[in-house]
Write a protein that holds these residues in place. Structure first.
Motif, PDB file in Angstrom:
ATOM      1  N   MET A   1       1.218  -1.079  -0.003  1.00 12.25           N
ATOM      2  CA  MET A   1      -0.050   0.225   0.249  1.00 12.25           C
ATOM      3  C   MET A   1       0.558   1.455   0.409  1.00 12.25           C
ATOM      4  O   MET A   1       2.033   0.977   0.728  1.00 12.25           O
ATOM      5  N   VAL A 232      11.664  -8.136  -1.184  1.00  5.78           N
ATOM      6  CA  VAL A 232      10.579  -9.338  -1.992  1.00  5.78           C
ATOM      7  C   VAL A 232      10.344 -10.286  -1.028  1.00  5.78           C
ATOM      8  O   VAL A 232      10.513 -11.271  -1.398  1.00  5.78           O
ATOM      9  N   GLU A 236       4.939 -16.410   0.294  1.00  4.01           N
ATOM     10  CA  GLU A 236       4.401 -17.412   0.572  1.00  4.01           C
ATOM     11  C   GLU A 236       3.806 -18.338  -0.819  1.00  4.01           C
ATOM     12  O   GLU A 236       2.713 -17.146  -1.388  1.00  4.01           O
ATOM     13  N   LYS A 310       1.210 -13.352 -10.264  1.00  7.18           N
ATOM     14  CA  LYS A 310      -0.235 -13.537  -9.522  1.00  7.18           C
ATOM     15  C   LYS A 310       0.578 -13.894  -7.720  1.00  7.18           C
ATOM     16  O   LYS A 310      -0.280 -13.351  -6.721  1.00  7.18           O
ATOM     17  N   LEU A 311       1.291 -14.665  -8.024  1.00  8.00           N
ATOM     18  CA  LEU A 311       1.859 -14.713  -6.627  1.00  8.00           C
ATOM     19  C   LEU A 311       2.876 -13.623  -6.058  1.00  8.00           C
ATOM     20  O   LEU A 311       2.928 -13.925  -4.659  1.00  8.00           O
ATOM     21  N   PRO A 313       2.110  -9.368  -5.813  1.00 11.42           N
ATOM     22  CA  PRO A 313       1.553  -8.252  -6.516  1.00 11.42           C
ATOM     23  C   PRO A 313       2.184  -6.621  -6.438  1.00 11.42           C
ATOM     24  O   PRO A 313       2.146  -6.616  -7.063  1.00 11.42           O
ATOM     25  N   GLU A 314       3.047  -7.318  -5.192  1.00 10.76           N
ATOM     26  CA  GLU A 314       4.090  -6.029  -5.374  1.00 10.76           C
ATOM     27  C   GLU A 314       5.740  -5.907  -5.919  1.00 10.76           C
ATOM     28  O   GLU A 314       6.548  -5.409  -5.097  1.00 10.76           O
ATOM     29  N   LEU A 315       5.806  -7.220  -6.338  1.00 12.41           N
ATOM     30  CA  LEU A 315       7.087  -7.009  -6.925  1.00 12.41           C
ATOM     31  C   LEU A 315       6.803  -6.514  -8.514  1.00 12.41           C
ATOM     32  O   LEU A 315       6.503  -7.036  -9.536  1.00 12.41           O
ATOM     33  N   HIS A 316       6.711  -5.433  -8.778  1.00 19.62           N
ATOM     34  CA  HIS A 316       6.970  -4.278 -10.021  1.00 19.62           C
ATOM     35  C   HIS A 316       7.572  -4.342 -10.769  1.00 19.62           C
ATOM     36  O   HIS A 316       6.769  -4.298 -12.309  1.00 19.62           O
ATOM     37  N   TYR A 345       4.072   2.543  -9.925  1.00 16.62           N
ATOM     38  CA  TYR A 345       4.284   1.710  -8.979  1.00 16.62           C
ATOM     39  C   TYR A 345       5.148   1.907  -8.734  1.00 16.62           C
ATOM     40  O   TYR A 345       6.050   1.971  -6.953  1.00 16.62           O
TER      41      TYR A 345
ATOM     42  N   LEU B 148       4.438  -8.447   0.046  1.00 17.23           N
ATOM     43  CA  LEU B 148       3.816  -8.318  -1.316  1.00 17.23           C
ATOM     44  C   LEU B 148       2.461  -8.340  -1.936  1.00 17.23           C
ATOM     45  O   LEU B 148       2.254  -8.758  -2.850  1.00 17.23           O
ATOM     46  N   GLY B 149       2.247  -8.007  -0.773  1.00 19.43           N
ATOM     47  CA  GLY B 149       0.311  -8.518  -1.061  1.00 19.43           C
ATOM     48  C   GLY B 149      -0.205  -9.599  -0.972  1.00 19.43           C
ATOM     49  O   GLY B 149       0.462 -10.318  -0.058  1.00 19.43           O
ATOM     50  N   ARG B 361      -7.726   4.878   4.177  1.00 17.29           N
ATOM     51  CA  ARG B 361      -7.011   3.390   4.684  1.00 17.29           C
ATOM     52  C   ARG B 361      -7.611   2.285   5.424  1.00 17.29           C
ATOM     53  O   ARG B 361      -7.605   0.675   4.637  1.00 17.29           O
ATOM     54  N   TRP B 374      -9.354   4.782  -3.149  1.00 16.58           N
ATOM     55  CA  TRP B 374      -7.672   5.054  -3.465  1.00 16.58           C
ATOM     56  C   TRP B 374      -7.814   6.765  -3.997  1.00 16.58           C
ATOM     57  O   TRP B 374      -6.643   7.312  -3.699  1.00 16.58           O
ATOM     58  N   ASP B 392       1.145   6.821  -6.659  1.00 18.82           N
ATOM     59  CA  ASP B 392       0.803   4.819  -6.225  1.00 18.82           C
ATOM     60  C   ASP B 392      -0.431   4.652  -5.928  1.00 18.82           C
ATOM     61  O   ASP B 392      -1.302   3.833  -6.719  1.00 18.82           O
ATOM     62  N   ARG B 395      -2.600   5.275  -8.990  1.00 15.83           N
ATOM     63  CA  ARG B 395      -1.861   4.079  -9.820  1.00 15.83           C
ATOM     64  C   ARG B 395      -2.733   2.763  -9.964  1.00 15.83           C
ATOM     65  O   ARG B 395      -3.629   2.499 -10.676  1.00 15.83           O
ATOM     66  N   ARG B 396      -3.523   2.455  -8.564  1.00 14.73           N
ATOM     67  CA  ARG B 396      -4.516   1.837  -7.830  1.00 14.73           C
ATOM     68  C   ARG B 396      -5.818   1.526  -8.339  1.00 14.73           C
ATOM     69  O   ARG B 396      -6.359   0.568  -8.369  1.00 14.73           O
TER      70      ARG B 396
END
Lengths: 922, 577
Positions: A1, A232, A236, A310-311, A313-316, A345, B148-149, B361, B374, B392, B395-396
């Motif tokens: 976020m 990174v 999981e 998909k695995l 999402p924050e790995l831009h 991002y 990582l989300g 948030r 957002w 950011d 963009r989301r």
């Protein structure tokens, strides 16, 4: 976020780690004997230890191996113990059926570890030192387990269940499972859906095949900033089979995951992927995309990326790869979209390895986005837009005092300015350059380029960006090669100006490019992040055992070159290799221009043999082009076309490639020689089309096309038209400052006038061309200009034959030493003509003086199939024999003469597969 | 449209059927519409009128035209539903299952119905399983969330549900509700085409299930897809069309549909709220405010759509009204994304951007795909000068809905703030592409072109022209157009736009430096053009203002008088030396 940096995830416990723990437990079971129960020898025991060490070193995985993969590995390591080990692991895993079992299991593990004071080794007892690698690993696992919430434990339990079930049901084969799945799917879907999926499946398969062919191995070059890797951590991956298939195209998704597995490690033998490895994988793929251009398959990689996204999402970074992928497949809109998305991002703070991670401010590095955008516009052929964007990049990086980015931007601009012909930059290069270009308001593009180059070089040197320095030196060399340096401002009465380029400077610039490689050799090791080592670990472990690695890779390894055989990943980065390679390429070009054929060939060969793997496909194609051209000029068309065929096979997919252009050039030349004027014109037109394609006008190619057009007209004896074309071409060259080309055009004009019978008009052109050649040290062109001059003198009358001969003899060393077949033949014929027209020369006294060059000329022309010149040679021969009173030989020569004249007039007798081929293709 | 009475009967049956199947939100929706139908005056009872007090003058004030409830001719409608009820034997199990379901014990409910074969039981079992899976998915999403989300938590029931429903579908033993569920599952699995087909079938055979319509709407992202649907005619289709038009930014079409529907469902709060939203998109804030006030009076505990109301209050800077609203919703339901959003808006209006971000948030935590949160959070970050975070967030928003022009606009703004006007242009272009009728977007883009770095005045003029064409309420465009033309030395065009600007200011009775500037320019321009009379008019108007312009005007007037009076005398001199 946004705005919130989550704490990097802790070390999470997964089923795979549980099995590693089980193995560690076996390895260091608390027993009293030196070689614990299942092991029969110390070496066996040690081997497992080494393997475990490797496993634990790569525990920060993004995708962990499945149980069956682990079992496969165990099979190789364990030898005789294989069954016992796998059985033990699986039975232990399947015995974990309730959360309490897990608690007990981890309690047991604790016993394996020695106490804090276990420095005192009790004899023969195996106790794991808590501070050893394995001990640390166990401790981390236990800690992670203790930190788990009850939900977390439940998840672990279900995951272990799935992990085991998969291994049993999958029969360790992806294919089987895939077939299974598709079976289920097809059942439930309606007919048309079915068709679609089949199509997709087929298409992917095809692509996969193509891809296999295309991908070659690249060694790992990891040098990414640390902060990346912490980002990174802890992804999981649930090993749930359902989760893999919740996509619309079931096969495609499961395929993608299989693909990913295979992709990440093409060696097939190593399954572990740390987060660093994923980053490394992405970088490697980026290299590969750049290297292979459009032969890299779009969709298969896209699927992999989607899976990866998909695995994580924050790995831009994935967006960036997607951008690259689209870029090289000429998908403008997606490329643009993904570029923007990536920088939105990541704010440019992710993944650029040339920026020192420490100095990262909180405002992001959007100037890098501009730099990339500019290069993208350049790639898609919008030079003006690119220049606008780069200008903004310069301004923003100045504003944020990001000198590194500024240096790169300047380099990109230089590249842009030198590649694409701008007649003027007024209004584009605006205010931000005023500090740099304050000298004069009316600088030409070339002058601006020079100033930019200098500035960029200085900046790069002060920032110690070695690669950029080298690249700048190369650019500088390129500039020096084709431009006369004049002082930007000349004060006072005419200062003496030496209007010459200096080959020494060019050489110096090129040479300074080489320093790069030596510098990288000595400090290469510091450039590598530790992440790469874990792969190296497993690789080294497996190599001596003759495992899958070699057996699978036999095919693709054949064309490996010695430069990439490094056992350690800390080799010279591919980009450095590429740079050094391109300096060789520059050398080859420089020698080509200066007129030393052997040196040009030698450099091209060096490049082709040593740097082929590091080079991009377009560079590799270029070097092939150079070599083939060399063959055509020195060995004739037959060999050249044979070589072309192999080259075409090698560079299959590239559509508008240099290879194609060169093919057209060869075809054109041969058609001219054979007298197929229509074909020549056709080929020439095709070249013209290629020159101004959708993506910007290629000035070089455009001049070439119109030069050839003029040549064709000349061959067709349409002198006035040819002269007109050549004249307008000269005007264009003058306007865009293409001085080397101007020399060629002037020479052509001289030739046109000579052939049209106006030798007097031709003379000044030849002289002008000569002076150009002198200025730019174009020795070979100068020799051929001298030859033309001699021909011009000769056609002025027999009393000038002496002058012509002297001129010719002056140029002979150069012509014979470096000239191609045609040039030599022309020189010989002219020499013979000079002798013959000289009234003081008598044939009967010294027949060999004339006959010898003529015979040589005829021999050389044979390979070129140059009917016109051949006819001339035989004609002269016939005259000589006539004068000598040798009627038989005279008849023979006359007969050959007749043959060549006939074939010149009826060019369509000969069929040629290649030519018809091209026309069909075109 | 069928008569009110038949509508009422249909809805009553539908509500019973829907709530029987635990499709609560659909039944809620239907019930809202049911009481929205105007009561027969003959059956007027005091208890009925309570719901309908809104029929005051306010409500009708903005009704532009009286809508007749006669349907367009030549349209055939589906008749009243006759759903056969198949449960007679195992009704007891069903009752138990339903009670479990009502207590949110989904798996238990499904278990009770495990051997039942009636259509209703099968549906409820499947639905319960689906919801159980969804619930677990949400829980897992939080449990498994990494840095990582999300990890790919999925509804684990989907596969078996899909298999079962597909078999039912093949055997033709599926009812419209089953089809709805099948569509839902297919959509979740990403099989959109089939999902659309199935949902269309469902709504065609049972149109009163609003949930099915909503799902269908979420699958129609373009007009082409919408036009490709084969929907049979029913008054429910009108609701669907109105709603989807709004989603597709065809606000006027949507508005007219809703107003049409209001003829029949005069007192429907839902329709009222939708009309307010449509009008909000058309930027008719005054009316929107009135509608929402009215709505809140009738339905004081409503939280739905109140974020739109808070947006209106925000733009109108009604501090107390916004705080009142925020207080009200937080008392009603604190953990609704809308509530958080309203509070966020309030703090933003108060200039407390950090707090506002906290609430946005929270809204996003409650619903990660809550688009406007957002975007609004992006605005807050812009205010806080945290541009990377703003970028950011925007963009989301854009990645959730690529047609959200506000977020595109925000992105452009953020980049412009960072001094990258050229880069920002890309985003402005996107934004005007999706909302070409909003003058603010055009003006922003024009300003970007005008910035000193780019200085592309021709392009700026083009943008301002577009802005002037789509009612530019703040009247920036005309003035800027005039200025730019003057700067580019095009006095004719400049005069044209100054004149237009002047007319506009006169019409709106606005005064200020712009007016003086326009008058000044026009006066001098007319003078140089030798249109003395016109120039004189402008000059005399200038005399009303104080300041240096007044003096200039005076001297201009004097000059003109002299010139006018001078001409004949010069002529005389010329002819008689």
């Amino acid at each position: 976020m946004a705005g919130v940096v989550k704490a990097p995830g802790a070390f999470a416990i997964t089923p795979h780690k549980v099995s590693v723990c089980i193995l560690v437990n076996i390895y260091a079971s608390p027993s009293q004997i030196s070689v614990p129960f299942p092991f029969s020898s110390v070496s066996q025991h040690n081997r497992l230890g080494l393997y475990l060490l490797a496993l634990t070193k790569s525990c920060d995985d993004i995708l962990e191996p499945k149980l069956d993969q682990l079992i496969n590995q165990l099979r190789e390591i364990g030898g005789l113990l294989d069954h016992w080990l796998t059985d033990h692991v699986t039975s232990r895993l399947s015995s974990l059926s309730s959360p309490d079992d897990l608690f007990n299991f981890f309690n047991e593990l604790r016993e394996t570890l020695g106490g804090p004071d276990s420095g005192v080794m009790e004899d023969d007892q195996v106790i794991l030192d808590p501070n050893s690698n394995l001990g640390m690993f166990l401790r981390r696992c236990i800690l992670a387990f203790n930190l788990l919430t009850f939900e977390g434990i439940c998840h672990l339990l279900t995951n272990i269940g799935i992990y085991c079930k998969e291994a049993i049901s999958s029969c360790s084969s992806y294919e089987l499972r895939r077939v299974d799945d598709s079976g289920n799917d097809f059942e439930s879907l309606s007919e048309d859906e079915n068709m679609d999926l089949n199509l997709v499946f087929k298409k992917i398969n095809e692509e996969m095949e193509a891809r296999k062919r295309a991908t070659e191995q690249v060694s790992f070059h990891l040098h990414l900033p640390k902060e990346l890797s912490t980002l990174v951590e802890d992804i999981e991956v649930s090993a749930d089979p359902k989760s893999e298939h919740n996509d619309k195209g079931r096969e495609s998704s499961s395929y993608a995951s299989g693909e990913l597995l295979r992709d990440v490690d093409p060696n097939g033998g190593v399954f572990l992927r740390t987060n660093w490895q994923i980053q490394g994988y992405l970088m490697e793929q980026a290299d590969a995309i750049e290297k292979h251009g459009s032969s890299f398959t779009l969709n298969a990689f896209e699927l992999t990326l989607r899976q990866l996204q998909k695995l994580a999402p924050e790995l831009h970074r994935v967006h960036f790869l997607r951008y690259l992928n689209n870029l090289y497949h000429d998908d403008y809109f997606s490329a643009l979209e993904n570029l923007h998305r990536y920088f939105d991002y990541s704010a440019g703070t992710e993944g650029f390895d040339f920026v020192p991670p420490a100095g990262c401010n909180s405002f992001g590095r959007y100037e890098i986005a501009l730099l990339c955008l500019g290069m993208m516009h350049f790639h898609f052929g919008h030079p003006k837009k690119a220049l606008e964007v780069l200008t903004e990049a310069v301004r923003v990086s100045q504003q944020h005092s990001n000198d590194t980015c500024l240096a790169y931007t300047l380099a990109a601009m230089c590249n842009l300015l030198s590649e694409i012909g701008f007649s003027t930059t007024s209004g584009i290069l605006g205010s931000p350059f005023s500090p740099m270009i304050s000298v004069g308001t009316s600088l030409s593009v070339q002058q601006q380029l020079f100033v930019l180059l200098k500035g960029s070089l200085k900046r790069a040197e002060s920032l110690k960006l070695k690669q950029l320095v080298a690249a700048n030196h190369l650019a500088m060399a390129k500039f020096d090669l084709t431009h006369v340096q004049r002082p930007l401002l000349s004060f006072g009465p005419k200062t003496s100006m030496k209007l010459r380029t200096c080959p020494i400077i060019v050489c110096k610039e090129l040479r300074s490019g080489y320093h790069l490689i030596s510098e990288f050799c000595c400090e290469g090791s510091t450039m590598t992040a530790d992440g790469a080592f874990s792969t190296a670990w497993l690789k080294n472990l497996q190599k001596p055992m003759g495992s899958l690695v070699l057996s699978q890779d036999n095919g693709s390894r054949n064309n490996y070159n010695p430069f990439l055989f490094f056992t350690q990943p800390s080799s010279i980065p591919g980009s450095v290799m590429q740079l050094v390679g391109s300096s060789y390429l520059h050398r080859a070009t420089a020698w080509e221009i200066y007129g030393s054929a052997p040196l040009a060939r030698a450099n091209a060969l060096v490049y082709a043999t040593c740097f082929a793997d590091a080079s991009s496909s377009s560079d590799a194609a270029l070097v092939h082009v150079k070599l083939i051209q060399h063959l055509a000029v020195f060995k004739g068309y037959k060999e050249a076309f044979a070589a072309l065929k192999t080259a075409e096979e090698k560079f299959l997919c590239v559509s508008k490639s240099r290879i194609l252009i060169m093919k057209l050039q060869l075809l054109h030349e041969r058609a001219l020689h054979r007298g197929h004027l229509k074909l020549a014109q056709q080929v020439c037109d095709e070249l013209g089309v290629l020159a101004s394609s959708v993506t910007a006008v290629d000035m070089e190619l455009k001049t070439e096309a119109s030069l050839r057009h003029a040549r064709t007209l000349l061959a067709a004896k349409q002198f006035s038209q040819a002269a007109a074309v050549a004249h307008s071409l000269f005007c264009m060259c003058y306007k865009f400052n293409l001085q080397v080309e101007s020399a060629t055009v002037l020479l052509l004009l001289a030739e046109i006038h000579m052939k049209s019978g106006n030798a007097v008009v031709g003379l000044p052109y030849a002289l002008a061309s000569l002076s150009y050649c002198q200025t730019f040290n174009l020795d070979l062109l100068r020799a051929s200009a001298t030859l033309t001059l001699a021909e011009l003198w000769l056609s002025l009358g027999s009393n000038h034959a002496k002058t012509a001969l002297t001129l010719l003899h002056g140029a002979f060393p150069m012509i014979l030493g470096h000239g191609g077949l045609e040039l030599c033949a022309r020189a010989y014929i002219t020499e013979a003509k000079c002798y013959l027209s000289d009234p003081s020369f008598s044939v009967s006294k010294n027949p060999e003086l004339v006959l010898d060059p003529l015979r040589q000329a005829a021999d050389e022309l044979q390979a070129l199939e140059h009917h016109e010149l051949m006819a001339e040679a035989f004609y002269l021969m016939a005259i000589v024999f006539d004068k000598l009173g040798q009627p038989e030989q005279r008849e023979e020569a006359a007969c050959s003469f007749k043959n060549h004249v006939m074939s010149l007039d009826h060019p369509h007798d000969v069929e040629d597969p290649i030519q018809s081929d091209t026309l069909l293709n075109a | 449209m069928s008569s009110k009475e038949s509508c009422r009967i249909e809805l009553r049956t539908a509500i019973r059927q829907l709530s029987d199947r635990c499709l609560y939100s659909a039944s809620k929706w239907a019930a809202e519409q049911l009481v929205g139908i105007e009561q027969d005056p003959a059956k007027f009872t005091p208890s009925n009128t309570r719901f309908q007090r809104g029929s005051s003058s306010i409500r009708r004030r903005f009704r532009t035209n009286e809508i007749t409830s006669t349907p367009p001719t030549g349209v055939a409608y589906v008749s009243t539903p006759v759903m056969e009820e198949d449960e007679a034997i195992h009704g007891d199990f069903y009752l138990l299952a339903k009670s479990y379901f009502d207590c949110r014990e989904y798996r238990r409910a499904a278990h009770v119905l495990r051997d039942q074969t009636g259509k209703k039981s099968v549906f409820l079992r499947c639905y319960a399983l689906y919801l159980a899976g969804e619930k677990r998915k949400e829980e897992e999403m939080i449990e498994l969330e990494g840095p990582l989300g999300k990890s790919d938590a999925v509804n684990r029931e989907l596969v078996s549900l899909e298999r079962e429903l597909a078999t039912l579908c093949k055997n033709n033993t599926i009812d419209p509700f089953g089809l709805y569920l099948y569509g839902l599952v297919l959509k979740e699995k990403g099989n959109e085409n089939l999902a659309r087909k199935v949902l269309v079938e469902s709504v065609n055979s049972y149109p009163w299930n609003w949930s099915a319509w909503s799902e269908l709407q979420s699958l129609c992202t373009t007009v082409d897809i919408l036009n490709g649907l084969n929907l049979s005619n029913h008054w429910m289709k009108e609701f669907f069309l109105a709603s989807i038009y709004q989603e597709l930014r065809m606000h006027n079409e949507s508005l007219s549909k809703y107003e049409n529907l209001q003829g029949m469902f005069t007192f429907s709060n839902y329709i009222q709220a939708q009309i307010a939203k449509a009008r909000y998109s058309l930027r008719e804030f005054e009316q929107v405010e009135v509608i929402f006030e009215d709505l809140l009076r009738n339905d004081p505990y409503r939280v739905e759509d109140m974020d739109t109301y808070s947006n209106v209050l925000y733009t109108k800077e009604c501090f107390s009204a916004l705080s009142y609203l925020a207080h009200r919703v937080i008392m009603t339901d604190k953990y609704r994304p809308e509530s958080c959003c309203i509070i966020g808006n309030y703090y933003s209006l108060k200039g407390q951007h950090e707090k506002s971000v906290v609430y946005f948030r929270r809204a996003l935590k409650l619903n990660k795909n809550y688009l406007s949160a957002w975007t609004l959070m992006g605005h807050e970050y812009v205010e806080m000068k945290n541009t990377p975070a703003a970028v950011d967030a925007y963009r989301r928003a854009v990645d959730i809905n690529p047609r959200d022009y506000r977020a595109w606009y925000g992105l452009g703004q953020a980049y412009e703030m960072m001094g990258m006007p050229h880069y920002a242009l890309h985003y402005f272009r996107k934004s005007v592409f999706f909302q070409p009728i909003d003058s603010r977007l055009w003006i922003a883009m024009a300003q970007c072109y005008e910035s000193e770095q780019l200085h592309m005045l021709e392009e700026a003029i083009k943008c301002y022209k577009r802005a002037a064409n789509c009612n530019d309420t703040e009247a920036i465009a005309l003035h800027r157009l005039a200025m730019l033309h003057r700067e580019l030395d095009q006095p004719e065009e400049a005069a044209f736009y100054y004149k237009k600007d002047l007319e506009r200011m006169e019409a709106e009775e606005r005064e200020g430096p712009n007016l003086v500037e326009a008058l000044m320019f026009l006066a001098t321009h007319c003078k140089t053009q030798k249109k003395f009379e016109e120039a004189e008019v402008y000059c005399t108007r200038l005399l009303d203002y104080t300041g240096p312009e007044r003096e200039t005007a005076k001297s201009l007037l004097r000059g003109m008088r002299i010139a006018q009076s001078g001409f004949p005398s010069m002529d005389v001199e010329h002819f008689h030396p």
